[in-house]
Design a protein around this motif. Structure first.
Motif, mmCIF file in Angstrom:
data_model
loop_
_atom_site.group_PDB
_atom_site.id
_atom_site.type_symbol
_atom_site.label_atom_id
_atom_site.label_comp_id
_atom_site.label_asym_id
_atom_site.label_seq_id
_atom_site.Cartn_x
_atom_site.Cartn_y
_atom_site.Cartn_z
ATOM 1 N N SER A 1 17.886 6.457 1.332
ATOM 2 C CA SER A 1 19.188 6.786 1.000
ATOM 3 C C SER A 1 20.139 5.486 1.405
ATOM 4 O O SER A 1 21.551 5.475 1.202
ATOM 5 C CB SER A 1 19.724 8.089 1.604
ATOM 6 O OG SER A 1 19.842 8.071 2.834
ATOM 7 N N THR A 2 19.758 4.672 2.538
ATOM 8 C CA THR A 2 20.393 3.660 3.007
ATOM 9 C C THR A 2 21.013 2.723 2.107
ATOM 10 O O THR A 2 20.253 2.241 1.216
ATOM 11 C CB THR A 2 19.641 2.966 4.120
ATOM 12 O OG1 THR A 2 18.399 2.247 3.845
ATOM 13 C CG2 THR A 2 19.343 4.078 5.405
ATOM 14 N N HIS A 3 21.974 1.957 2.458
ATOM 15 C CA HIS A 3 22.779 0.946 1.581
ATOM 16 C C HIS A 3 22.839 1.259 0.040
ATOM 17 O O HIS A 3 22.539 0.571 -0.731
ATOM 18 C CB HIS A 3 21.817 -0.224 1.548
ATOM 19 C CG HIS A 3 22.040 -0.847 3.258
ATOM 20 N ND1 HIS A 3 23.354 -1.503 3.557
ATOM 21 C CD2 HIS A 3 21.195 -0.851 4.268
ATOM 22 C CE1 HIS A 3 23.173 -1.882 4.842
ATOM 23 N NE2 HIS A 3 21.850 -1.528 5.277
ATOM 24 N N GLY A 4 22.741 2.562 -0.252
ATOM 25 C CA GLY A 4 23.147 2.896 -1.548
ATOM 26 C C GLY A 4 21.800 3.338 -2.350
ATOM 27 O O GLY A 4 21.952 3.146 -3.455
ATOM 28 N N GLY A 5 20.807 3.119 -1.606
ATOM 29 C CA GLY A 5 19.404 3.430 -2.146
ATOM 30 C C GLY A 5 18.764 2.387 -1.880
ATOM 31 O O GLY A 5 18.766 1.197 -2.585
ATOM 32 N N SER A 6 17.627 2.297 -0.939
ATOM 33 C CA SER A 6 16.863 1.257 -0.627
ATOM 34 C C SER A 6 15.330 1.673 -0.820
ATOM 35 O O SER A 6 15.018 2.803 -1.100
ATOM 36 C CB SER A 6 17.130 0.801 0.819
ATOM 37 O OG SER A 6 18.367 0.455 1.012
ATOM 38 N N LEU A 7 14.404 0.546 -0.908
ATOM 39 C CA LEU A 7 13.174 0.550 -0.780
ATOM 40 C C LEU A 7 12.682 0.253 0.670
ATOM 41 O O LEU A 7 12.833 -0.702 1.007
ATOM 42 C CB LEU A 7 12.341 -0.003 -1.991
ATOM 43 C CG LEU A 7 12.533 0.417 -3.333
ATOM 44 C CD1 LEU A 7 11.862 -0.352 -4.319
ATOM 45 C CD2 LEU A 7 12.378 1.867 -3.544
ATOM 46 N N ARG A 8 11.453 1.017 1.115
ATOM 47 C CA ARG A 8 10.842 0.443 2.243
ATOM 48 C C ARG A 8 9.402 0.261 1.832
ATOM 49 O O ARG A 8 8.590 1.239 1.322
ATOM 50 C CB ARG A 8 10.839 1.542 3.289
ATOM 51 C CG ARG A 8 9.945 1.155 4.635
ATOM 52 C CD ARG A 8 9.793 2.491 5.749
ATOM 53 N NE ARG A 8 11.100 2.383 6.211
ATOM 54 C CZ ARG A 8 11.643 3.744 7.090
ATOM 55 N NH1 ARG A 8 10.916 4.774 6.866
ATOM 56 N NH2 ARG A 8 12.673 3.728 7.696
ATOM 57 N N VAL A 9 8.948 -0.923 1.985
ATOM 58 C CA VAL A 9 7.762 -1.215 1.304
ATOM 59 C C VAL A 9 6.738 -1.808 2.634
ATOM 60 O O VAL A 9 7.215 -2.199 3.399
ATOM 61 C CB VAL A 9 7.979 -2.610 0.422
ATOM 62 C CG1 VAL A 9 6.639 -3.271 0.095
ATOM 63 C CG2 VAL A 9 8.760 -2.226 -0.741
ATOM 64 N N TRP A 10 5.529 -1.105 2.450
ATOM 65 C CA TRP A 10 4.702 -1.028 3.285
ATOM 66 C C TRP A 10 3.466 -2.271 2.770
ATOM 67 O O TRP A 10 2.982 -1.974 1.524
ATOM 68 C CB TRP A 10 3.953 -0.182 3.913
ATOM 69 C CG TRP A 10 4.709 0.954 4.620
ATOM 70 C CD1 TRP A 10 5.539 1.983 4.212
ATOM 71 C CD2 TRP A 10 5.281 0.834 6.000
ATOM 72 N NE1 TRP A 10 6.466 2.562 5.170
ATOM 73 C CE2 TRP A 10 5.936 1.758 6.324
ATOM 74 C CE3 TRP A 10 4.530 0.153 7.075
ATOM 75 C CZ2 TRP A 10 6.534 2.163 7.764
ATOM 76 C CZ3 TRP A 10 5.122 0.493 8.367
ATOM 77 C CH2 TRP A 10 5.965 1.617 8.631
ATOM 78 N N PHE B 1 0.768 -1.179 0.147
ATOM 79 C CA PHE B 1 -0.030 -0.132 0.101
ATOM 80 C C PHE B 1 0.814 1.349 -0.102
ATOM 81 O O PHE B 1 0.239 2.428 -0.338
ATOM 82 C CB PHE B 1 -1.006 0.143 1.232
ATOM 83 C CG PHE B 1 -0.268 0.099 2.320
ATOM 84 C CD1 PHE B 1 0.134 1.326 3.177
ATOM 85 C CD2 PHE B 1 -0.434 -1.100 3.213
ATOM 86 C CE1 PHE B 1 0.627 1.128 4.338
ATOM 87 C CE2 PHE B 1 0.165 -0.960 4.535
ATOM 88 C CZ PHE B 1 0.958 0.077 5.077
ATOM 89 N N ASN B 2 1.992 1.128 0.405
ATOM 90 C CA ASN B 2 2.932 2.300 0.094
ATOM 91 C C ASN B 2 4.518 1.764 0.030
ATOM 92 O O ASN B 2 4.777 0.814 0.319
ATOM 93 C CB ASN B 2 3.032 3.243 1.419
ATOM 94 C CG ASN B 2 3.303 4.582 1.250
ATOM 95 O OD1 ASN B 2 3.669 5.006 0.014
ATOM 96 N ND2 ASN B 2 3.758 5.214 2.265
ATOM 97 N N VAL B 3 5.413 2.817 -0.502
ATOM 98 C CA VAL B 3 6.591 2.362 -0.935
ATOM 99 C C VAL B 3 7.233 3.632 -0.422
ATOM 100 O O VAL B 3 7.002 4.998 -1.062
ATOM 101 C CB VAL B 3 6.953 1.887 -2.167
ATOM 102 C CG1 VAL B 3 6.698 2.554 -3.327
ATOM 103 C CG2 VAL B 3 8.370 1.434 -2.413
ATOM 104 N N GLU B 4 8.419 3.714 0.223
ATOM 105 C CA GLU B 4 9.306 4.883 0.484
ATOM 106 C C GLU B 4 10.727 4.636 -0.133
ATOM 107 O O GLU B 4 11.363 3.591 0.008
ATOM 108 C CB GLU B 4 9.480 5.093 1.691
ATOM 109 C CG GLU B 4 8.202 5.364 2.493
ATOM 110 C CD GLU B 4 8.077 5.586 3.966
ATOM 111 O OE1 GLU B 4 9.125 6.188 4.595
ATOM 112 O OE2 GLU B 4 7.659 4.685 4.905
ATOM 113 N N LYS B 5 11.310 5.793 -0.482
ATOM 114 C CA LYS B 5 12.718 5.578 -1.314
ATOM 115 C C LYS B 5 13.508 6.016 0.089
ATOM 116 O O LYS B 5 13.324 7.074 0.599
ATOM 117 C CB LYS B 5 12.985 6.396 -2.444
ATOM 118 C CG LYS B 5 12.261 6.116 -3.677
ATOM 119 C CD LYS B 5 12.597 6.899 -4.896
ATOM 120 C CE LYS B 5 12.085 6.217 -6.220
ATOM 121 N NZ LYS B 5 12.704 6.985 -7.386
#
Length: 407
Positions: free
Chosen positions: A244-253, A238-242
């Protein structure tokens, strides 16, 4: 080999990094050198579901052993990242003393310690005993096991379903990704939420981050692939955030399909970005190996030139990514005499394959280096600030990814 998710035959190669030891298999003494185990490290792409994955050679229990040396709390930046995440999670989802939080791969309690301090019941799943014992010392309830559907059912005998399940940088580490997400679906309360962070495959390709490829990473993840995997067990993103960690990560909800959270436009935006970049095109993956060879050759040439000029060059950060870089480039103790690292668990040991000794940062002043090669480039500026007082003013700091650069 068949795809770990959809069982489609795999024929599309992403990169072949040759044969090397597991990246966190540090050696305790020189007598261990001869019995060091190495495995092929080849990455393939499923052109049906677009899951990028290592070829099968190792099992999780061969990699994540009791003395597995990675401890999250070594990086102050990562601990602060975890604290901010917990603060936001608790506020945005109304968690309290009646809630229950589960973290998968809780490591040394770097994150759940913040949940404990808020008085929220929680449980950490952590298979490596060194990290688990440290987490317990912080007041975190830990179950030492590898997580999957069977383990979820066992845990539900003694624990309630979770209002929030957290998995930071673990989804890529599980060999049976279908079993893992099935366990999440079983453990999640009806209106609960799941948060999964992982390095974004798009950035790995775009910024040539081949050193984030190692045996412990069974998968390299795009939102396209993760959406398919979660949907197969009834979970929707239902959501995804960009990040900066680990060279560019996604946080998926994610949540159980059709539950209360409204699907954010962010999900479609990232999927469209991946589509535009060519994440569903074979040629995007076929061209990656050329970048890998250039980075390796440039670093090897620089070290050779520095040595010929009688310059002293050392490395900092005995990170897994550093081992992939050094071993693929064929760099050993004759090129780099020493690596410094702040983690007690690594000091006094040797890097796998390269056999470079690992020393504490306090020993840096003895070397008076002209150059410090920072291997964990994702926290390079944090490291530079720590190391600067210990080296001559003229010392230069380098990173090798995405290209050899002075920072």
């Amino acid at each position: 080999m068949k795809c770990r998710h959809c069982n489609h035959s795999l024929s599309l190669s992403f990169v072949d990094l040759g044969v090397m030891p597991p990246s966190n298999a540090y050696l305790s003494c020189e007598s261990d050198f001869e019995k060091e185990a190495s495995f092929p490290l080849k990455v393939l792409v499923c052109d049906k579901c677009w899951l990028v994955q290592t070829e099968d050679f190792t099992r999780a229990d061969e990699l994540f052993t009791d003395d597995y040396a990675y401890l999250s709390s070594t990086s102050s930046t990562w601990v602060e990242h975890a604290k901010q995440f917990v603060d936001e999670l608790v506020e945005s989802h109304g968690l309290n003393a009646e809630s229950f939080v589960v973290e998968l791969a809780a490591n040394d309690g770097y994150l759940l310690q913040h949940v404990v301090r808020k008085g929220i019941p929680c449980l950490g799943i952590e298979p490596t005993s060194v990290a688990a014992e440290i987490a317990k010392s912080k007041g975190v309830d830990i179950q030492e096991c590898f997580f999957g559907l069977e383990q979820a059912h066992r845990l539900l005998v003694d624990y309630p379903k979770a209002n929030a399940i957290i998995g930071n940088n673990v989804l890529a580490h599980v060999p049976d990704i279908n079993d893992f997400v099935s366990g999440i679906a079983a453990m999640l309360a009806k209106t609960g939420v799941v948060s999964l962070e992982f390095p974004h495959l798009l950035n790995l390709i775009k910024y040539k981050q081949f050193d984030t490829i190692y045996h412990e990473h069974f998968s390299y993840l795009s939102l396209t692939a993760v959406r398919n995997i979660l949907a197969s067990v009834g979970l929707e993103i239902f959501n995804v955030e960009k990040l900066s960690t680990h060279g560019g990560s996604l946080r998926v909800w994610a949540q159980h399909s059709g539950e209360i959270q409204k699907v954010s436009r962010n999900v479609a935006n990232v999927l469209e970005e991946e589509q535009s970049y060519g994440m569903c095109l074979q040629e995007t993956y076929q061209n990656f190996a050329y970048s890998v060879d250039k980075i390796s050759q440039d670093l090897k040439a620089f070290l050779k030139k520095a040595k010929a000029s009688h310059k002293t060059i050392v490395a900092y950060g005995a990170a897994a990514k550093g081992n992939t870089l050094l071993n693929y480039a064929g760099i050993d103790v004759s090129d780099l005499p020493v690596v410094f690292d702040a983690a007690d668990s690594k000091q006094g040991k040797f890097m796998p394959a390269s056999h470079i000794p690992i020393l504490p940062p306090s020993r840096l002043e003895q070397y008076s280096p002209d150059y410090v090669l920072i291997l964990p480039w994702n926290i390079a500026h944090e490291i530079k600030n720590v190391v600067k007082p210990l080296v001559p003013e003229t010392c230069k700091f380098l990173t090798a990814i995405p290209e050899l650069s002075v920072i």
